[in-house]
Design an enzyme around this catalytic site. Structure first.
Site, mmCIF file in Angstrom:
data_model
loop_
_atom_site.group_PDB
_atom_site.id
_atom_site.type_symbol
_atom_site.label_atom_id
_atom_site.label_comp_id
_atom_site.label_asym_id
_atom_site.label_seq_id
_atom_site.Cartn_x
_atom_site.Cartn_y
_atom_site.Cartn_z
ATOM 1 N N GLU A 34 4.583 -109.497 2.968
ATOM 2 C CA GLU A 34 5.042 -109.825 1.622
ATOM 3 C C GLU A 34 6.547 -109.633 1.501
ATOM 4 O OE1 GLU A 34 6.349 -108.870 -2.352
ATOM 5 O OE2 GLU A 34 5.956 -107.352 -0.819
ATOM 6 N N GLN A 43 5.584 -95.521 -9.223
ATOM 7 C CA GLN A 43 4.761 -95.790 -8.036
ATOM 8 C C GLN A 43 5.359 -95.113 -6.798
ATOM 9 O OE1 GLN A 43 4.315 -99.897 -6.068
ATOM 10 N NE2 GLN A 43 2.651 -99.884 -7.560
ATOM 11 N N ASP A 85 -4.059 -102.785 -3.653
ATOM 12 C CA ASP A 85 -2.922 -102.352 -2.831
ATOM 13 C C ASP A 85 -2.289 -101.073 -3.361
ATOM 14 O OD1 ASP A 85 -0.328 -103.136 -4.445
ATOM 15 O OD2 ASP A 85 -1.598 -104.899 -4.578
ATOM 16 N N GLN A 86 -2.346 -100.846 -4.679
ATOM 17 C CA GLN A 86 -1.786 -99.616 -5.247
ATOM 18 C C GLN A 86 -2.595 -98.389 -4.832
ATOM 19 O OE1 GLN A 86 -1.073 -99.995 -9.531
ATOM 20 N NE2 GLN A 86 -0.880 -102.198 -9.280
ATOM 21 N N HIS A 132 0.064 -108.574 -0.475
ATOM 22 C CA HIS A 132 0.512 -107.234 -0.861
ATOM 23 C C HIS A 132 -0.387 -106.168 -0.231
ATOM 24 C CE1 HIS A 132 3.008 -109.061 -4.040
ATOM 25 N NE2 HIS A 132 3.623 -107.896 -4.098
#
Length: 346
Positions: free
Chosen positions: A10, A106, A292-293, A315
């Site tokens: 990405e 994040q 993905d988080q 991602h």
């Protein structure tokens, strides 16, 4: 020292955020080359640089290359220290900026959860901006999910911030969590209800009403009852947003659509409803953004984890690649690109 190619997959700021977060937690130094090399505006931009400086401050790190436009970064972490911090994208940019506060959080949330003391963080910038989780997504979807792993954090929205002015503000509180628990979440039950907000800042109320009506109609067409509230959002600039949350067994999924010049209010509402309906058809546990988080947290958690995802995205695969540089575990993603997926940590 771990070396990361920032143009891989990405190729965006997510590589920087995940690499620095894991560098802080593992204590392993990292060099990131070709930072955002394939982007229209390559290198570190204000939002990314704010995240770098935040990670450096909380981990007492030695950093080289922390400058706007930099395409190479050396990061050597020290001891993670909890406490009170303020991070402002506008100060980093030297001008107005709507860089996402969610993406800065994040980068620092996972490291600060490993600190010995609690943390109180003030973040200023964009709260509801494109290509980033909205603050409502954090509070309604992401934070409740990682709470299941044992990490307690909350976010208070003080002032909303939209593109291009930003100037939003949130307060985050993070409780130390020395060890995360694994998660098995693969077969959520059916969903027939969604809730959400239709908000406008410094714009006529009828825009929020039109967004709400279009979202409600889109949900109804998919057989989903919707409970959407209208909000007059306190902000410096102008903006609109429709956020929907689908409650599922064990958690929630979130879908956000932002207004912009030339985009009709009805389109804003319909887009959020369409994303919600599409997710529910998959029967997955987590939406395409949460997958993905969540991955770095699962990779560091004690025991095994299995989570089904709405989609295998670039991602997700890129984050997997970064995680595998830092974690000596069998972390895998099964499924075809843009098809339903499964995350496994063994």
């Amino acid at each position: 020292m771990i070396t990361i190619d920032g143009s891989y997959g990405e190729g965006g700021g997510q590589i920087v955020r995940t690499a620095l977060a894991l560098s802080c937690v593992t204590g392993r130094a990292v060099e990131i080359r070709n930072v955002r090399a394939t982007r229209k505006n390559p290198g570190l931009q204000p939002q990314h640089l704010t995240g770098v400086l935040a990670c450096a401050q909380i981990a007492r790190a030695e950093v080289d290359g922390a400058a706007l436009g930099s395409n190479r970064l050396l990061f050597s972490p020290g001891r993670i220290t909890g406490g009170e911090y303020t991070f402002d994208v506008e100060q980093t940019a030297g001008r107005g900026s709507a860089g996402s506060v969610s993406l800065i959080l994040q980068a620092i949330l996972l490291p600060l959860s490993r600190a010995a003391s609690p943390s109180h963080i003030v973040l200023r910038g964009g709260t509801h901006v494109s290509r980033a989780p909205s603050v409502h997504y954090l509070t309604e979807v992401f934070l409740p999910t990682i709470r299941r792993l044992g990490l307690l954090a909350d976010v208070e929205l003080v002032r909303w911030g939209f593109y291009p002015i930003g100037k939003g503000e949130v307060i985050a509180r993070i409780t130390p969590c020395p060890e995360l628990e694994g998660l098995t979440w693969d077969k959520p039950g059916p969903v027939t209800h969604a809730s959400g907000i239709s908000a406008v800042a410094n714009l006529p109320r009828h825009i929020a009403e039109r967004q709400k009506d279009a979202a409600s109609q889109g949900l109804a067409a998919a057989g989903i009852a919707g409970d959407i509230h209208i909000i007059a959002a306190p902000a410096v600039g102008r903006g609109t947003v429709c956020f929907l949350k689908a409650d599922i067994e064990g958690g929630a999924a979130g879908f956000c659509s932002l207004g912009e010049i030339g985009k009709r209010a009805e389109t804003v509402g319909r887009d959020a409803a369409a994303e919600c309906a599409a997710f529910l058809k998959t029967g997955a546990a987590v939406d395409r953004h949460l997958a993905d988080q969540l991955l770095p947290y699962l990779a560091l958690a004690r025991g095994s984890s299995t989570v089904t995802a709405e989609a295998v995205t670039t991602h997700l695969l890129t984050n997997l690649w970064v995680v595998q540089h830092f974690v000596d575990r069998d972390v895998r993603v099964e499924g075809e690109l843009e098809g339903n997926g499964r995350i496994e940590v063994l």
